[in-house]
Design a protein around this motif. Structure first.
Motif, PDB file in Angstrom:
ATOM      1  N   UNK A 150      22.657  -2.238  31.722  1.00 43.98           N
ATOM      2  CA  UNK A 150      23.551  -1.215  30.988  1.00 43.98           C
ATOM      3  C   UNK A 150      22.629  -1.247  29.469  1.00 43.98           C
ATOM      4  N   UNK A 151      21.911  -2.056  29.063  1.00 46.08           N
ATOM      5  CA  UNK A 151      21.123  -2.064  27.965  1.00 46.08           C
ATOM      6  C   UNK A 151      20.145  -0.865  28.151  1.00 46.08           C
ATOM      7  N   UNK A 152      19.627  -0.805  29.474  1.00 46.70           N
ATOM      8  CA  UNK A 152      18.564   0.282  29.518  1.00 46.70           C
ATOM      9  C   UNK A 152      19.119   1.725  29.280  1.00 46.70           C
ATOM     10  N   UNK A 153      20.556   1.564  29.776  1.00 46.13           N
ATOM     11  CA  UNK A 153      21.268   3.328  29.684  1.00 46.13           C
ATOM     12  C   UNK A 153      21.642   3.322  28.153  1.00 46.13           C
ATOM     13  N   UNK A 154      22.112   2.173  27.615  1.00 49.90           N
ATOM     14  CA  UNK A 154      22.480   2.482  25.955  1.00 49.90           C
ATOM     15  C   UNK A 154      21.218   2.807  25.314  1.00 49.90           C
ATOM     16  N   UNK A 155      20.201   2.226  25.555  1.00 48.60           N
ATOM     17  CA  UNK A 155      18.864   2.331  24.799  1.00 48.60           C
ATOM     18  C   UNK A 155      18.622   3.884  24.858  1.00 48.60           C
ATOM     19  N   UNK A 156      18.728   4.525  26.209  1.00 45.77           N
ATOM     20  CA  UNK A 156      18.117   5.884  26.338  1.00 45.77           C
ATOM     21  C   UNK A 156      19.254   6.782  25.521  1.00 45.77           C
ATOM     22  N   UNK A 157      20.487   6.517  26.029  1.00 45.75           N
ATOM     23  CA  UNK A 157      21.684   7.421  25.377  1.00 45.75           C
ATOM     24  C   UNK A 157      21.559   7.222  24.005  1.00 45.75           C
ATOM     25  N   UNK A 158      21.870   6.027  23.421  1.00 45.55           N
ATOM     26  CA  UNK A 158      22.201   6.173  21.823  1.00 45.55           C
ATOM     27  C   UNK A 158      21.050   5.818  21.008  1.00 45.55           C
ATOM     28  N   UNK A 159      19.731   5.631  21.591  1.00 44.44           N
ATOM     29  CA  UNK A 159      18.614   5.697  20.529  1.00 44.44           C
ATOM     30  C   UNK A 159      17.364   6.454  20.881  1.00 44.44           C
TER      31      UNK A 159
END
Ligand code: FES
Lengths: 466, 101
Positions: A150-159
């Motif tokens: 989930x962190x990997x996806x949030x990093x990509x999407x949100x940052x």
């Protein structure tokens, strides 16, 4: 005149916790019925995790961010922003509900806002708290540079960033392949995608997965697109690390060959774990689900826990974003019914929910919790990332203290760290049960403790201006 | 602008306005809209050292659930790096300030 002044003086105070797909649809349903809910959410902007939005000023389109789900994401975001802008609801953003006041919801919710503490009066409570990744520890997973999927996806999407230069994603579940495909598309270097689920399990689950053929097909196509990067039926052995983090991951292929993939970042996750701490504090009962290998809340088909407390979304049943939208509408409908107000007919949504559940059952079977891999962890493995409690310490504690989750917690500190057991408790239960020769269900569920997020004392004593 | 000891790599949204903050006393760059976690890990391999081990810590969940990403400021309270936006002039420390009891 603001909307709150025009609302009837006796209007019930309804609080929705979470502004993901479930919380947004619950709010919509209440607003349509003429009520003005308060929506508390940890994000700065509504959307939840799967439809998480980058900060203002970022440029990528919804299509780039959410792919095939762009339309759904956009309509949820627009709907929420419209309701917030017109005052149809009150949005308490960047805020965490820490506790359900002593004596249940009637005593109010304790909320940590950017301006300090606030107690929200609450007649009815809808919890749409979502889920986190379900984690299985590995030797080396405490190193910096190991993250949840989930962190990997949030990093990509949100940052717009990747959390490393050369990436291995490992675990199982729909997110594993999805994150891999999204990262590759964005230009990240993926070294391997390691799925602990054997292909035979995935094939056996196919009939249930066909409850949503488009989604089933999309999943298969994603795995095909990854080609030789994707390996199923693997057993993960160890993350090799130096002082800066991962240098490689060792794993055994389905054919039994030992392999080593060099990397500087590892993303781990085995599908999802329902976020249920507030539900527990609100008086909800739980049942152990063998299918999901975790304790899940008990509620009726609508999400009703009791008169006045309702659950919706992945925090109740792990159905994903589409299921969460349906569950959000149903929970709000139950709330309206209990208030004796005109409520929409839930029949069609209940039918849709059943289809989502068939599909979710297929997913749970296809991508199971890696019980054997956890059982086999060496004693030196850190199980609690917060406080460094090892598998050996946990096994010893269970041996002399008895195989009960809360006893092992108080004697061995597992689940006592700052994450409050969110990322270790399922593995800990597996290890305690293994030590005692019983099933994880038999060792009990960790009691929920307030505050459910750590709060700085300064913020806790400072009351936010009303 | 990715530094050699940085943990993260920027893949998109690199046209944002740069801003400056202090990390362990040196002036480093970030982009407007970065979280503290992104901003620090674009300049360093970790946010702090683990309290119960020897390894560095760099966050884990990025959704406010694990509490692995707390970082020290030169003055003022620690902050949760994954959910706090970086701001011009912040003074952050990847080591425990010495004055701390
Ligand atoms: S990385 Fe988990 S709380 Fe910030």
């Amino acid at each position: 005149m603001t909307a709150i002044e025009t609302a009837r003086p006796t209007a019930p105070r309804i609080v929705i916790v979470g502004a993901g797909p479930a919380g947004i649809r619950a709010a919509e349903t209440l607003v349509k019925a003429g009520l003005r809910p308060v929506v508390v959410d940890e994000g700065a902007r509504a959307g939840g995790q799967i439809y998480r939005r980058p900060p203002a000023g970022f440029q990528r389109s919804a299509e780039q961010l959410y792919g095939s789900e762009a339309g759904k994401a956009r309509s949820l975001h627009d709907l929420f922003d419209r309701m917030a802008a017109t005052g149809a609801l009150e949005h308490v953003a960047q805020s965490s509900v820490l506790a359900v006041g002593g004596g249940g919801k009637d005593a109010g919710l304790h909320v940590l806002t950017p301006d300090g503490r606030r107690v929200l009066p609450c007649d009815r409570l809808i919890l749409a708290t979502g889920a986190t990744d379900r984690l299985a520890p590995l030797p080396g997973w405490q190193a910096p540079g190991v993250y949840s999927l989930g962190a990997a996806q949030i990093a990509l999407k949100a940052q717009g960033v990747a959390l490393g230069r050369r990436i291995v994603l490992a675990g199982s579940g729909p997110l594993l392949t999805l994150v891999a495909v999204q990262l590759r598309k964005a230009g990240a270097d993926i070294a391997a995608v390691l799925d602990t689920a054997p292909l035979t399990r995935q094939a056996a689950a196919l009939p249930a997965l066909l409850a949503r053929p488009v989604f089933a097909l999309r999943g298969m196509m994603m795995r095909a697109r990854l080609g030789r990067l994707y390996r199923s039926g693997v057993t993960l052995q160890e993350i090799e690390t130096d002082e800066n983090g991962p240098v490689a991951i060792r794993w055994t292929s389905a054919a039994g060959r030992v392999q080593r993939s060099e990397c500087d970042m590892v993303g781990l996750g085995w599908h999802l774990r329902a976020e249920t701490q507030l539900a527990g504090l609100a008086g909800c009962r739980f049942e152990y689900s063998e299918l999901w290998s975790q304790w899940l809340p008990q509620a009726d088909r609508m999400g009703r826990v009791a008169d006045g407390v309702y659950l919706a979304g992945d925090g109740l049943r792990i159905l994903g974003a589409d299921g969460a939208e349906i569950a959000g509408r149903l929970a709000a409908t139950a709330c309206l019914q209990d208030l004796g107000l005109a409520a929409p007919d839930p029949a069609a949504d209940l039918q849709r929910l059943a289809r989502m559940e068939r599909f979710a059952t297929g997913i749970a079977r296809a991508f199971p919790w890696p019980a054997a891999q956890v059982q086999a962890l060496p004693d030196a493995t850190v199980i609690c990332r917060c406080e460094g409690v090892t598998a050996g310490h946990l096994r010893q504690t269970a041996a002399y203290g008895g195989a009960e989750a809360n006893r092992v917690k108080s004697l061995g500190r597992i689940g006592m760290g700052r994450c409050q057991g969110r990322f270790c408790q399922i593995a800990a239960a597996e290890l305690i049960a293994g030590q005692a020769g019983c099933k994880p269900a038999e060792i009990g569920r960790l009691r929920d403790q307030a505050p459910v997020r750590p709060a700085p004392v300064g913020a806790w004593v400072q009351d936010a201006p009303p | 602008m990715t530094r050699p000891d940085a943990r993260i790599t920027r893949l998109a949204e690199t046209g944002r306005t740069p801003l400056w903050f202090r990390l362990d006393g040196r002036e480093v760059a970030a982009l407007a809209g970065d979280s503290v976690l992104t901003a620090v890990l674009a300049n360093a391999p970790a946010l702090r050292l683990a309290e119960f081990g020897t390894e560095g810590r760099a966050g884990f969940c990025l959704m406010g659930a694990c509490q692995d990403c707390w970082i020290w400021q030169e003055n003022g309270p620690r902050i949760r790096a994954c959910s706090t936006p970086v701001a011009e002039g912040m003074r952050l420390l990847t080591r425990t300030p010495e004055a701390w009891p």
